[in-house]
Write a protein that holds these residues in place. Sequence first.
Motif, PDB file in Angstrom:
ATOM      1  N   ASP A  40      -4.418  -5.055   1.070  1.00 38.23           N
ATOM      2  CA  ASP A  40      -3.639  -6.209   0.621  1.00 38.23           C
ATOM      3  C   ASP A  40      -2.171  -5.954   0.983  1.00 38.23           C
ATOM      4  OD1 ASP A  40      -2.268  -8.175  -0.643  1.00 38.23           O
ATOM      5  OD2 ASP A  40      -2.882  -7.618  -2.680  1.00 38.23           O
TER       6      ASP A  40
ATOM      7  N   ASN B 255       0.336  -7.389   0.169  1.00 41.05           N
ATOM      8  CA  ASN B 255       1.278  -7.689  -0.928  1.00 41.05           C
ATOM      9  C   ASN B 255       1.109  -6.738  -2.101  1.00 41.05           C
ATOM     10  OD1 ASN B 255       2.330 -10.016   0.409  1.00 41.05           O
ATOM     11  ND2 ASN B 255       0.392 -11.042  -0.070  1.00 41.05           N
ATOM     12  N   SER B 256       0.210  -5.781  -1.986  1.00 42.25           N
ATOM     13  CA  SER B 256      -0.028  -4.856  -3.103  1.00 42.25           C
ATOM     14  C   SER B 256       1.223  -4.006  -3.362  1.00 42.25           C
ATOM     15  CB  SER B 256      -1.220  -3.956  -2.768  1.00 42.25           C
ATOM     16  OG  SER B 256      -1.104  -2.730  -3.441  1.00 42.25           O
TER      17      SER B 256
END
Lengths: 417, 472
Positions: free
Chosen positions: A22, A24-25
């Motif tokens: 991810d 955006n993690s």
Amino acid sequence: MLTKDLVRYRVHKQRIHPQFVDPNSPELLAFAASLLALFAGASGQTRTSLQGQVNDVIAVFPDNVTIARGLEKLLFDRTEFDEDASGDHLAFRKKVFTASGPKLAGELPEHPEAYRREIAAALGATPEALEAQLYQDLPAHHPVLSFKPLSPAGLLHRYNCAQVQGLLIRCAKLDLEFPESEPARLRQLLKSLRFHQLLARIFRTAEGTTLVQVDGPLSLFVQTQKYGFNLANFFPALLHQPDWTLRAEVQVRKSETHQLELDNSCGIRSHYRPFLAYVPEALQLLQQGVAAKLPEWTLQSVTDFLALEGEQYCFPDFLLKHQSGAQVPLELFHGWHTGPLKARLTQLENCPEPPLLLGIARTLLKDVELKGLLEASDYFQSYGFLFRDTPSVERLRPVLECWLGLQTSEELPLFRL
Amino acid sequence: MASPTSGSIFLNFDRGTLLLRCSEGEFPESVLAHLKGVEWDPRVRNYRAPAWRYRDLVLALHTRGIPFKDNARQFAPTEFSLQKPITPRSFQQEALEAWLPEKHGVISLPTGAGKTILALLLIAKTQRPTLIHVPTLDLMRQWQEVLESHLGMTVGLIGGGQHEVRDITVTTYDSALIHVSQLGNRFGMLVFDECHHLPGEQYQFSALGSLAPFRLGLTATPERGDGRESVLWELVGPLCYEAHIDELQGNTLAPYRIETIPVKLSAKEQVEYQRFRECYTGFLRRERIPLNKPNGWQIFLWKCNQSAEGREAFQAYLTQKRLAQAATGKIDWVWTLLRRHVGDRILIFTQDNDMAYHLGRRFFLPVLTHHTKLPERQALLNAFRNGSYPVLVTSKVLNEGVDVPEANVGLIVSGSGSVREHVQRLGRLLRGRPGKQAVLYELVSQNTGEQSINKRRRQHRAYERSGALPGA
């Protein structure tokens, strides 16, 4: 690019699913930022030293270590080491071996320490110092020269892109589908296919969807991976399309083929620069020249591909429209187009009707074989012209006249080499 | 060649394949029925065949009197003459006679039996532009020197930053792969040195994408662990001649003996070895990983990445392996053997670079690995040949091909279970010299996994006469 052991995927019912991270993690972004900080500040450090620090960061990485090693690999790929920093090591080694060689050819003491001391003394050093310096120029000791920076999010996107590329290397067939695509974007994509020496079959459905089947010539006979690298390198160019679907046959295990399916919802960001509808200034000048000196013609960018014999398609650079309604595409070949031009000449010789005009950069004549081909090409003699930096109206005019049947090629000395 | 007429076939070379066009568009089914390997390619609306089918295709067209125009082939017979006549040895003559009738096939001869000279004789007889494939840059230079000195002409090179294509050109397998789509129609003969590499996943495209009708494979070890010899037979031709080390020993090759030396781990090493070995094997047992199965190793690596325990097991695996391969007793034995063979020319082989450089630092010895740049590599080999440096340490780069006829003693400090690697290492020592007696030592750590590795790699007739390891 990632090595096979760093590519993460799952197989379920003949389908293969890359395991993306991810981008955006917060945890991953923080981890990527800490790795990037190490590499950004590594100038002058040795590979061993940098590797040691990276290992320390990875040791506390809570997620799957393969992800961490993958990110590390991508960062090392962006790092340049000074391999020539070795300087005098060759001369130093020669001195040591010139001292050790005769000793090894004579009587040797029972204990190696006596031998080591003797050699070291002859060179004015201690055995330990000699030992430490002897292979100091090995890659492990090379200092970092530079690192190409990127953002933490950029690294995670780059990682996801590399996951797909790692699978495409093992792919023999790739089908692409573009329900809607701006002509300019599609044109760049097809140019990118050609740049990567891929062979494609292109269809248009009644609904306007473009289908592109990509592979290499040999794939008709064997499950070749030879074109896998080209396919993998082509993938980031695909990411610039707004709406696409990819289906690939991937062979990650011997004699087992899996289907890879992806589309633009995967959200991977391309690291290739988009150059879309960019028209170089010199070509803008050609457009202006045509408007001023050939008022019966208009010059515009081509918005469609052209079906040909042989390779079946090409994407010319311009379309020239005559006031009578006649129109003719113009394809330009620059200094780096030796291979594509040779292929195009072969195709055109077999065409019953001339489908396009050729503008060829003079620098290509440095290739003796290509020069011979052009001299022997009836097609080029009739429908081609040479240019130095950019095509000029003066060179274009006689070819256009020939096209309209106003003159014969024999009367057009401009085409002669 | 039959002259083309209406309805005739045009052969064109297209990036490693042949495109077949018919002058009238449609290809008669009656013709297609005779052409093996030709398929319709809808992408280009033409018939296509892989380039290596050229020989069969042309023969089929000729035999049936089908007219065709050959635009594919870009080479012509070329005269090569030897500067001085070479009289082949009896087995070389037999090999020549076995290969020449069909002009394709694999010849298996031990290292040092004169494969390069044999190829030279066959190139001179075949009289076609020839591309020679070799696995390393060292071999590329070595072939170039031999060919230039015997043929009195400049030989082209592709690889290692060179790109000069000539009637006779030497290339590495890696570079050939890159350029075959452009050069696949420029040569009439292909030579594959150390041709057991050819069936590899990628390298085979060098043979697939070329139309050269004449093909020669040379190797000391045609057998492959993965059973892909069949690819070799198909792309280069069948094994047409074979001679073994023991058959040529004492005549063409130097007589040799092999001595296996069991090495005891120190008490501390033994304790550590057991501890790490148990950690690693315990993990294998708990996770039920079948290492003896074809994909066992992949499963092990995958499981190791799944947990902290797995990572620990993997580290334990590496440590126990290092303890066995780099036991201090081996270092002592190296010194003992260096003392025993003063005046000899000694090659020391290790499994990895770390051990090679460890020995290099310990005894101030020159080390040759893939890190060694070409000028230094050549300087080291020259110094070894002329005796200035009587000892050379190497990991794998000298396993194959490189000609060091002066070497008469080999020390295998560590190695893999590969029979081929072992035979090739032995081969380094066997090039015949008057009065030469070769000896190969294997240092094997007792009561470790090295014993079974040693047993595996000795499954070759070259080893049948040498004694088994005590306790193995």
